[in-house]
Design a protein around this motif. Structure first.
Motif, PDB file in Angstrom:
ATOM      1  N   HIS A  70       0.826  -1.203   0.000  1.00  0.00           N
ATOM      2  CA  HIS A  70       0.000   0.000   0.000  1.00  0.00           C
ATOM      3  C   HIS A  70       0.864   1.259   0.000  1.00  0.00           C
ATOM      4  O   HIS A  70       0.607   2.212  -0.741  1.00  0.00           O
ATOM      5  CB  HIS A  70      -0.922  -0.013   1.217  1.00  0.00           C
ATOM      6  CG  HIS A  70      -1.896   1.118   1.236  1.00  0.00           C
ATOM      7  ND1 HIS A  70      -2.940   1.225   0.340  1.00  0.00           N
ATOM      8  CD2 HIS A  70      -1.980   2.208   2.039  1.00  0.00           C
ATOM      9  CE1 HIS A  70      -3.629   2.323   0.595  1.00  0.00           C
ATOM     10  NE2 HIS A  70      -3.062   2.942   1.618  1.00  0.00           N
ATOM     11  N   ARG A  81      -6.561   8.850  -4.718  1.00  0.00           N
ATOM     12  CA  ARG A  81      -7.685   8.517  -5.600  1.00  0.00           C
ATOM     13  C   ARG A  81      -7.274   7.568  -6.705  1.00  0.00           C
ATOM     14  O   ARG A  81      -7.978   6.598  -7.007  1.00  0.00           O
ATOM     15  CB  ARG A  81      -8.274   9.796  -6.191  1.00  0.00           C
ATOM     16  CG  ARG A  81      -9.044  10.642  -5.188  1.00  0.00           C
ATOM     17  CD  ARG A  81      -9.714  11.808  -5.879  1.00  0.00           C
ATOM     18  NE  ARG A  81     -10.495  12.606  -4.939  1.00  0.00           N
ATOM     19  CZ  ARG A  81     -11.209  13.668  -5.281  1.00  0.00           C
ATOM     20  NH1 ARG A  81     -11.229  14.072  -6.549  1.00  0.00           N
ATOM     21  NH2 ARG A  81     -11.890  14.330  -4.365  1.00  0.00           N
ATOM     22  N   ASN A  84      -6.543   4.141  -5.282  1.00  0.00           N
ATOM     23  CA  ASN A  84      -7.796   3.482  -4.912  1.00  0.00           C
ATOM     24  C   ASN A  84      -8.532   2.944  -6.138  1.00  0.00           C
ATOM     25  O   ASN A  84      -9.121   1.859  -6.098  1.00  0.00           O
ATOM     26  CB  ASN A  84      -8.702   4.446  -4.144  1.00  0.00           C
ATOM     27  CG  ASN A  84      -8.293   4.575  -2.684  1.00  0.00           C
ATOM     28  OD1 ASN A  84      -7.470   3.808  -2.177  1.00  0.00           O
ATOM     29  ND2 ASN A  84      -8.854   5.551  -1.996  1.00  0.00           N
ATOM     30  N   ARG A  85      -8.507   3.697  -7.238  1.00  0.00           N
ATOM     31  CA  ARG A  85      -9.164   3.226  -8.459  1.00  0.00           C
ATOM     32  C   ARG A  85      -8.492   1.971  -8.984  1.00  0.00           C
ATOM     33  O   ARG A  85      -9.159   1.044  -9.466  1.00  0.00           O
ATOM     34  CB  ARG A  85      -9.138   4.328  -9.512  1.00  0.00           C
ATOM     35  CG  ARG A  85     -10.090   5.483  -9.208  1.00  0.00           C
ATOM     36  CD  ARG A  85      -9.890   6.633 -10.163  1.00  0.00           C
ATOM     37  NE  ARG A  85     -10.749   7.760  -9.801  1.00  0.00           N
ATOM     38  CZ  ARG A  85     -10.656   8.965 -10.340  1.00  0.00           C
ATOM     39  NH1 ARG A  85      -9.724   9.200 -11.279  1.00  0.00           N
ATOM     40  NH2 ARG A  85     -11.469   9.924  -9.970  1.00  0.00           N
ATOM     41  N   GLN A  87      -6.935  -0.199  -7.158  1.00  0.00           N
ATOM     42  CA  GLN A  87      -7.310  -1.275  -6.242  1.00  0.00           C
ATOM     43  C   GLN A  87      -8.722  -1.781  -6.538  1.00  0.00           C
ATOM     44  O   GLN A  87      -8.989  -2.989  -6.455  1.00  0.00           O
ATOM     45  CB  GLN A  87      -7.211  -0.795  -4.796  1.00  0.00           C
ATOM     46  CG  GLN A  87      -5.783  -0.585  -4.316  1.00  0.00           C
ATOM     47  CD  GLN A  87      -5.710  -0.178  -2.864  1.00  0.00           C
ATOM     48  OE1 GLN A  87      -5.554  -1.014  -1.981  1.00  0.00           O
ATOM     49  NE2 GLN A  87      -5.822   1.110  -2.605  1.00  0.00           N
ATOM     50  N   VAL A  88      -9.615  -0.884  -6.898  1.00  0.00           N
ATOM     51  CA  VAL A  88     -10.981  -1.289  -7.255  1.00  0.00           C
ATOM     52  C   VAL A  88     -10.974  -2.198  -8.478  1.00  0.00           C
ATOM     53  O   VAL A  88     -11.684  -3.208  -8.534  1.00  0.00           O
ATOM     54  CB  VAL A  88     -11.874  -0.052  -7.514  1.00  0.00           C
ATOM     55  CG1 VAL A  88     -13.200  -0.462  -8.154  1.00  0.00           C
ATOM     56  CG2 VAL A  88     -12.134   0.685  -6.209  1.00  0.00           C
ATOM     57  N   ILE A  91      -9.759  -5.558  -7.394  1.00  0.00           N
ATOM     58  CA  ILE A  91     -10.835  -6.233  -6.661  1.00  0.00           C
ATOM     59  C   ILE A  91     -11.815  -6.887  -7.626  1.00  0.00           C
ATOM     60  O   ILE A  91     -12.210  -8.051  -7.455  1.00  0.00           O
ATOM     61  CB  ILE A  91     -11.573  -5.239  -5.738  1.00  0.00           C
ATOM     62  CG1 ILE A  91     -10.687  -4.815  -4.569  1.00  0.00           C
ATOM     63  CG2 ILE A  91     -12.874  -5.859  -5.201  1.00  0.00           C
ATOM     64  CD1 ILE A  91     -11.237  -3.651  -3.769  1.00  0.00           C
ATOM     65  N   ALA A 131     -15.055  -3.171   5.587  1.00  0.00           N
ATOM     66  CA  ALA A 131     -14.495  -1.908   5.107  1.00  0.00           C
ATOM     67  C   ALA A 131     -15.278  -0.714   5.652  1.00  0.00           C
ATOM     68  O   ALA A 131     -14.690   0.324   5.981  1.00  0.00           O
ATOM     69  CB  ALA A 131     -14.496  -1.885   3.579  1.00  0.00           C
ATOM     70  N   GLN A 141     -11.024   7.398   3.663  1.00  0.00           N
ATOM     71  CA  GLN A 141      -9.956   6.954   2.776  1.00  0.00           C
ATOM     72  C   GLN A 141      -9.562   5.498   3.056  1.00  0.00           C
ATOM     73  O   GLN A 141      -8.888   4.875   2.230  1.00  0.00           O
ATOM     74  CB  GLN A 141      -8.725   7.855   2.937  1.00  0.00           C
ATOM     75  CG  GLN A 141      -8.941   9.302   2.537  1.00  0.00           C
ATOM     76  CD  GLN A 141      -9.214   9.454   1.044  1.00  0.00           C
ATOM     77  OE1 GLN A 141      -8.831   8.600   0.251  1.00  0.00           O
ATOM     78  NE2 GLN A 141      -9.872  10.533   0.669  1.00  0.00           N
ATOM     79  N   ILE A 144     -11.538   1.695   0.666  1.00  0.00           N
ATOM     80  CA  ILE A 144     -11.050   0.895  -0.460  1.00  0.00           C
ATOM     81  C   ILE A 144      -9.865   0.016  -0.062  1.00  0.00           C
ATOM     82  O   ILE A 144      -9.838  -1.178  -0.389  1.00  0.00           O
ATOM     83  CB  ILE A 144     -10.694   1.786  -1.670  1.00  0.00           C
ATOM     84  CG1 ILE A 144     -11.954   2.484  -2.192  1.00  0.00           C
ATOM     85  CG2 ILE A 144     -10.053   0.946  -2.776  1.00  0.00           C
ATOM     86  CD1 ILE A 144     -13.055   1.544  -2.636  1.00  0.00           C
ATOM     87  N   LEU A 147     -11.288  -2.879   1.864  1.00  0.00           N
ATOM     88  CA  LEU A 147     -12.001  -3.798   0.971  1.00  0.00           C
ATOM     89  C   LEU A 147     -11.015  -4.623   0.151  1.00  0.00           C
ATOM     90  O   LEU A 147     -11.187  -5.837  -0.034  1.00  0.00           O
ATOM     91  CB  LEU A 147     -12.927  -3.008   0.047  1.00  0.00           C
ATOM     92  CG  LEU A 147     -13.849  -3.819  -0.867  1.00  0.00           C
ATOM     93  CD1 LEU A 147     -14.843  -4.636  -0.051  1.00  0.00           C
ATOM     94  CD2 LEU A 147     -14.599  -2.876  -1.828  1.00  0.00           C
ATOM     95  N   PHE A 148      -9.971  -3.975  -0.337  1.00  0.00           N
ATOM     96  CA  PHE A 148      -8.925  -4.663  -1.110  1.00  0.00           C
ATOM     97  C   PHE A 148      -8.266  -5.742  -0.263  1.00  0.00           C
ATOM     98  O   PHE A 148      -8.061  -6.874  -0.725  1.00  0.00           O
ATOM     99  CB  PHE A 148      -7.892  -3.641  -1.578  1.00  0.00           C
ATOM    100  CG  PHE A 148      -6.787  -4.217  -2.419  1.00  0.00           C
ATOM    101  CD1 PHE A 148      -6.863  -4.198  -3.799  1.00  0.00           C
ATOM    102  CD2 PHE A 148      -5.661  -4.774  -1.826  1.00  0.00           C
ATOM    103  CE1 PHE A 148      -5.844  -4.726  -4.582  1.00  0.00           C
ATOM    104  CE2 PHE A 148      -4.636  -5.305  -2.593  1.00  0.00           C
ATOM    105  CZ  PHE A 148      -4.729  -5.284  -3.978  1.00  0.00           C
TER     106      PHE A 148
END
Length: 204
Positions: A70, A81, A84-85, A87-88, A91, A131, A141, A144, A147-148
């Protein structure tokens, strides 16, 4: 975080993982253990606790590996941001793979694909809950990354059981991993004594 807190995190995670996995392991093999007598049940419980402790150690290695990853991701992308995108997206790929790759590898002729959706859907729902708790306890913040960690890192740690596709081993392996990962994620900010984990604070 001082050495005393690190030791507490280690032993408490080991305990949480061992007990949760031990309960699941004994429950899945209860009739087998009981039919062979109390002595066999006793050693069955010891075995379940021991194997679950080993899996919880894997969960701890995964946790500290993710903390490093991370920080590395934040350093490369220079933006919470953007990281995080990414990581989404990862996922989404992992959840799809949990469904499609298992279906492609293990589905028998005529077997419905819908049964293979149960695991990724339940893991996703559970990840959302954990999460949300993490974000509420720290800051938004953290959602994500949490959740990841629950979905992606747990799935990676779960790969040996997933490839074997033995129903009992799937859950004997999964229970201590998920319990240990959840515990580590939700207790870290309490040990650091801050409102947000140093691993997930927004960079200025």
């Amino acid at each position: 975080m001082n050495s005393r807190k690190v030791v507490f995190l280690f032993w408490s995670t080991l305990l949480v993982g061992s007990i949760s996995g031990g309960i699941v392991g004994v429950a899945l093999n209860y009739s087998l253990y009981l039919n062979e007598g109390l002595a066999n049940l006793f050693w069955g419980v010891i075995w379940a606790l021991g194997i679950s402790a080993a899996f919880s150690l894997i969960a701890q290695m995964g946790f500290f590996a993710y903390l490093t990853l991370h920080r590395f991701g934040l350093g490369i992308f220079k933006s919470v941001r953007l990281w995080n995108r990414i990581q989404v997206i990862i996922i989404a790929f992992v959840l799809f793979d949990l469904f499609y790759l298992r279906y492609a590898a293990f589905a028998e002729s005529g077997e419905s694909m819908w049964s293979y959706l149960i695991i990724p859907v339940l893991l996703f729902i559970y990840g959302l809950i954990v999460a949300a708790l993490k974000a509420k306890a720290t800051n938004r913040q953290a959602f994500i990354p949490a959740l990841f960690f629950i979905i992606v890192v747990t799935s990676i740690e779960w790969v040996p059981a997933l490839t074997a596709n033995d129903p009992k081993w799937l859950w004997i392996y999964f229970a201590p991993l998920l319990a240990a990962n959840t515990w580590q994620l939700l207790v870290l900010h309490r040990l650091t004594g801050t409102g947000a984990d140093p691993s997930i604070q927004k960079k200025s």
